[in-house]
Design an enzyme around this catalytic site. Structure first.
Site, PDB file in Angstrom:
ATOM      1  N   ASN A  40       0.803  -1.239   0.000  1.00 45.14           N
ATOM      2  CA  ASN A  40       0.000   0.000   0.000  1.00 45.14           C
ATOM      3  C   ASN A  40       0.831   1.284   0.000  1.00 45.14           C
ATOM      4  O   ASN A  40       0.442   2.259  -0.642  1.00 45.14           O
ATOM      5  CB  ASN A  40      -1.057  -0.007   1.117  1.00 45.14           C
ATOM      6  CG  ASN A  40      -0.473  -0.080   2.491  1.00 45.14           C
ATOM      7  OD1 ASN A  40       0.627  -0.575   2.687  1.00 45.14           O
ATOM      8  ND2 ASN A  40      -1.200   0.438   3.461  1.00 45.14           N
ATOM      9  N   GLU A  96       3.520  -4.626  12.330  1.00 42.71           N
ATOM     10  CA  GLU A  96       2.556  -3.537  12.093  1.00 42.71           C
ATOM     11  C   GLU A  96       1.445  -4.132  11.254  1.00 42.71           C
ATOM     12  O   GLU A  96       1.670  -4.475  10.089  1.00 42.71           O
ATOM     13  CB  GLU A  96       3.225  -2.381  11.325  1.00 42.71           C
ATOM     14  CG  GLU A  96       4.357  -1.703  12.067  1.00 42.71           C
ATOM     15  CD  GLU A  96       3.884  -0.909  13.263  1.00 42.71           C
ATOM     16  OE1 GLU A  96       2.676  -0.644  13.392  1.00 42.71           O
ATOM     17  OE2 GLU A  96       4.732  -0.568  14.106  1.00 42.71           O
ATOM     18  N   GLU A 104       7.089   1.428  15.590  1.00 46.27           N
ATOM     19  CA  GLU A 104       8.043   1.894  14.582  1.00 46.27           C
ATOM     20  C   GLU A 104       8.199   3.397  14.727  1.00 46.27           C
ATOM     21  O   GLU A 104       7.462   4.047  15.452  1.00 46.27           O
ATOM     22  CB  GLU A 104       7.491   1.614  13.178  1.00 46.27           C
ATOM     23  CG  GLU A 104       7.500   0.161  12.835  1.00 46.27           C
ATOM     24  CD  GLU A 104       7.491  -0.070  11.340  1.00 46.27           C
ATOM     25  OE1 GLU A 104       6.561   0.407  10.678  1.00 46.27           O
ATOM     26  OE2 GLU A 104       8.427  -0.734  10.843  1.00 46.27           O
TER      27      GLU A 104
HETATM   28  P1  NAD Z   1       0.225  -9.198   3.373  1.00 46.90           P
HETATM   29  O1  NAD Z   1       0.266  -9.672   4.781  1.00 46.90           O
HETATM   30  O2  NAD Z   1      -0.509 -10.033   2.398  1.00 46.90           O
HETATM   31  O3  NAD Z   1       1.710  -9.046   2.797  1.00 46.90           O
HETATM   32  C1  NAD Z   1       2.671  -8.210   3.410  1.00 46.90           C
HETATM   33  C2  NAD Z   1       4.059  -8.724   3.046  1.00 46.90           C
HETATM   34  O4  NAD Z   1       4.238 -10.004   3.635  1.00 46.90           O
HETATM   35  C3  NAD Z   1       4.282  -8.911   1.549  1.00 46.90           C
HETATM   36  O5  NAD Z   1       5.619  -8.559   1.221  1.00 46.90           O
HETATM   37  C4  NAD Z   1       4.066 -10.400   1.381  1.00 46.90           C
HETATM   38  O6  NAD Z   1       4.726 -10.918   0.244  1.00 46.90           O
HETATM   39  C5  NAD Z   1       4.665 -10.933   2.662  1.00 46.90           C
HETATM   40  N1  NAD Z   1       4.206 -12.267   3.066  1.00 46.90           N
HETATM   41  C6  NAD Z   1       3.069 -12.906   2.710  1.00 46.90           C
HETATM   42  N2  NAD Z   1       3.031 -14.142   3.250  1.00 46.90           N
HETATM   43  C7  NAD Z   1       4.169 -14.274   3.990  1.00 46.90           C
HETATM   44  C8  NAD Z   1       4.723 -15.329   4.785  1.00 46.90           C
HETATM   45  N3  NAD Z   1       4.091 -16.486   4.915  1.00 46.90           N
HETATM   46  N4  NAD Z   1       5.902 -15.116   5.404  1.00 46.90           N
HETATM   47  C9  NAD Z   1       6.547 -13.946   5.282  1.00 46.90           C
HETATM   48  N5  NAD Z   1       6.088 -12.914   4.509  1.00 46.90           N
HETATM   49  C10 NAD Z   1       4.908 -13.085   3.872  1.00 46.90           C
HETATM   50  O7  NAD Z   1      -0.333  -7.713   3.427  1.00 46.90           O
HETATM   51  P2  NAD Z   1      -0.686  -6.777   2.176  1.00 46.90           P
HETATM   52  O8  NAD Z   1      -1.965  -7.285   1.593  1.00 46.90           O
HETATM   53  O9  NAD Z   1       0.504  -6.593   1.315  1.00 46.90           O
HETATM   54  O10 NAD Z   1      -0.930  -5.372   2.910  1.00 46.90           O
HETATM   55  C11 NAD Z   1      -2.141  -4.986   3.426  1.00 46.90           C
HETATM   56  C12 NAD Z   1      -2.186  -5.181   4.924  1.00 46.90           C
HETATM   57  O11 NAD Z   1      -1.103  -4.474   5.542  1.00 46.90           O
HETATM   58  C13 NAD Z   1      -3.431  -4.617   5.561  1.00 46.90           C
HETATM   59  O12 NAD Z   1      -3.934  -5.527   6.507  1.00 46.90           O
HETATM   60  C14 NAD Z   1      -2.946  -3.351   6.257  1.00 46.90           C
HETATM   61  O13 NAD Z   1      -3.723  -2.928   7.336  1.00 46.90           O
HETATM   62  C15 NAD Z   1      -1.587  -3.747   6.660  1.00 46.90           C
HETATM   63  N6  NAD Z   1      -0.766  -2.547   6.889  1.00 46.90           N
HETATM   64  C16 NAD Z   1      -0.443  -2.213   8.173  1.00 46.90           C
HETATM   65  C17 NAD Z   1       0.306  -1.062   8.417  1.00 46.90           C
HETATM   66  C18 NAD Z   1       0.691  -0.657   9.814  1.00 46.90           C
HETATM   67  O14 NAD Z   1       1.597   0.143   9.949  1.00 46.90           O
HETATM   68  N7  NAD Z   1       0.058  -1.189  10.847  1.00 46.90           N
HETATM   69  C19 NAD Z   1       0.729  -0.266   7.351  1.00 46.90           C
HETATM   70  C20 NAD Z   1       0.380  -0.649   6.061  1.00 46.90           C
HETATM   71  C21 NAD Z   1      -0.361  -1.804   5.839  1.00 46.90           C
END
Ligand code: NAD
Length: 481
Positions: A155, A253, A461
């Protein structure tokens, strides 16, 4: 297999994946292929981890052994280079993530400011001398932890990478950055910036590839000292389980379902005019999105009307068009999820006031949707949609507002809008969210700690707090006789 036009960064060099894998990334504004990117597999992970491990060398490697002042200077150069390359980076982010170009430019500047902030940190984050009862001298040392796996979502690809890379490098750690498969382009470009700024190449690795493979291998590797993760709560829980095997340090996060709580004594016009972009900015794909808007019942109807009118003014359009305020969603899948939640909300008895239309154009566009008469028990109020859907919920009084706001599995961010300073203090103290703002939509500042409560995360963070994740504190006692 097509050749990649964006290569991995391993040991500071651009290289194809060892097994030759590639991924085609799409432009969200057109749905058409944008670039072919090398896709890391197990041999690339092994090379990066082994190199980062050797680069750390138990704290004697080139980067951890670089003096704190020089590390700070290098991070300052990273900030300068990000600014020099800002227009290319912003364009890449706009094309790959679908962000309006003005937003993408702001994000590159915010990433530069993140490096600038941590450029000042290395020689000010140090151990101490502690008075102890035993005759002697007790001191603490601050040391880097070792290779850090930094896993980021799609995002805010460059910005969130900077929140992890900058403090990790400031503390002297080699880094392995793992961007999301949908949006790897600016993370790979950041790898070049780090090397050009003077971070030793063996301390810089960027591995584009699927999380289920590359991410999992990194998290489970005993040579990784620390995992910094941003993404979905379910992925975070999986990472916590995998990292438990080696007792690897983890900060998470995660998701959010943040509330904007609007009291009738607030400047309602200002709130109604400004809250829409706190939900619909980045097409609602923001962990801090105020996707639940709680409004005091006496002001509810007027607020819904004004909020829907302000939402109708948002310009949805091409990312590279300077008038655009909201671009496309990142993928067809993400748009589908939002449409499904809208249907679920209406089925559960909520009222769709406006939006939720798929325009007749290519790309993953969706008009911003306002849903009123939502009850906090409905799925659209409980689950993170991560799309342009705002649920407006009425409340009766202060206690009711706090009860509804806190009745969520998440606790990332939030706002409260009121004209009363004493109410602001009372309510801010009771809302269970990691970051709150009063009469504002702001969530993140590089100087202040940021992170979630409950299922929104673990650890903080940004600010000086982030340095604790990336450094080890050791105690040494010198006997006096
Ligand atoms: P996601 O969890 O699908 O993926 C995030 C990252 O993790 C990607 O690089 C992905 O390739 C990797 N990943 C996926 N499976 C994994 C595994 N088994 N082991 C290690 N890494 C793995 O999330 P997304 O769809 O890319 O992002 C959206 C989510 O992120 C939303 O839930 C949003 O709220 C959250 N988000 C949180 C913050 C925060 O600061 N709290 C900020 C931005 C986004």
């Amino acid at each position: 297999m097509p050749t990649a036009d964006h290569l991995l960064v391993v040991a500071g060099e651009r290289v194809p994946a060892v097994e030759g894998g590639t991924t085609t990334v799409l432009a969200p504004a057109t749905g058409e292929p944008l670039a072919t990117v090398a896709r890391a597999g197990a041999p690339d992970v092994e090379r990066a981890v082994a190199t980062a491990h050797a680069a750390f060398a138990d704290g004697r490697g080139a980067w951890p052994a670089t003096s704190a002042t020089v590390r700070g200077r290098v991070l300052g150069r990273v900030a300068d280079l990000l600014r020099e390359r800002a227009s290319d980076l912003a364009r890449l982010e706009a094309e790959n993530a679908g962000h309006p170009i003005g937003d993408a430019e702001w994000e590159v500047e915010a990433a530069a400011r993140t490096f600038e902030f941590y450029a000042g940190a290395p020689n000010k984050h140090h151990g101490s001398t502690i008075p102890v009862m035993d005759p002697g001298l007790a001191i603490t040392l601050r040391e880097p932890v070792g290779p850090c796996a930094l896993i980021v979502p799609w995002n805010f690809p460059l910005l969130i990478a900077s929140w992890k890379v900058a403090p990790a490098l400031a503390c002297g750690n080699p880094i392995i950055l793992k961007p999301a498969s949908l949006t790897p382009l600016t993370a790979l470009a950041l790898g070049d910036v780090l090397v050009d700024a003077g971070v030793p190449p063996e301390a810089v690795h960027v591995l584009a590839g699927p999380g289920s493979q590359v991410g999992d291998l990194l998290v489970g590797d005993p040579r990784i000292a620390k995992v910094g993760f941003t993404g979905e709560t379910a992925t975070g829980a999986h990472i916590l389980r995998t990292s438990s095997e080696n007792i690897t340090r983890v900060s998470l996060e995660l998701g959010g379902k943040s509330a904007a709580v609007v009291f009738a004594d607030a400047d309602l016009q200002r709130a109604a005019a400004s809250i829409p972009m706190a939900v619909f900015g980045n097409a609602g794909q923001d962990c801090c999105a105020r996707s639940r808007i709680l409004v005091e019942r006496s002001a509810y109807d007027d607020f819904v009307t004004a909020f829907a009118a302000a939402t109708a003014e948002i310009t949805v359009g091409e990312p590279l068009d300077r008038d655009t305020q909201m671009g496309p969603m990142v993928s067809e899948g993400q748009r589908r999820t939002s449409l499904d939640y809208l249907a679920i909300g209406v089925e559960e008895g909520a009222r769709l006031v406006r939006g939720g239309e798929v325009p007749d154009r290519p790309g993953f566009f969706l008009s911003p949707a306002v849903v009123a008469d939502v009850d906090n028990s409905m799925r659209i109020a409980r689950e993170e949609i991560f799309g342009p859907v705002a649920s407006v919920i009425p409340f009766d009084d202060e206690d009711d507002a706090i009860r509804i706001a806190n009745d969520s599995p998440y606790g990332l961010s939030g706002s409260l809008w009121t004209g009363s300073a004493t109410r602001a203090i009372r309510v801010a103290r009771r809302l269970r969210a990691g970051t709150l703002s009063v009469n504002s939509n702001s969530s993140v500042r590089v100087e202040t700690p940021f992170g979630g409560m409950k299922r929104s995360g673990l650890g903080r963070e940004l600010g000086l707090a982030a340095l604790d994740h990336y450094s080890e504190q050791r105690t040494v006692f010198f006997a006096e006789d």
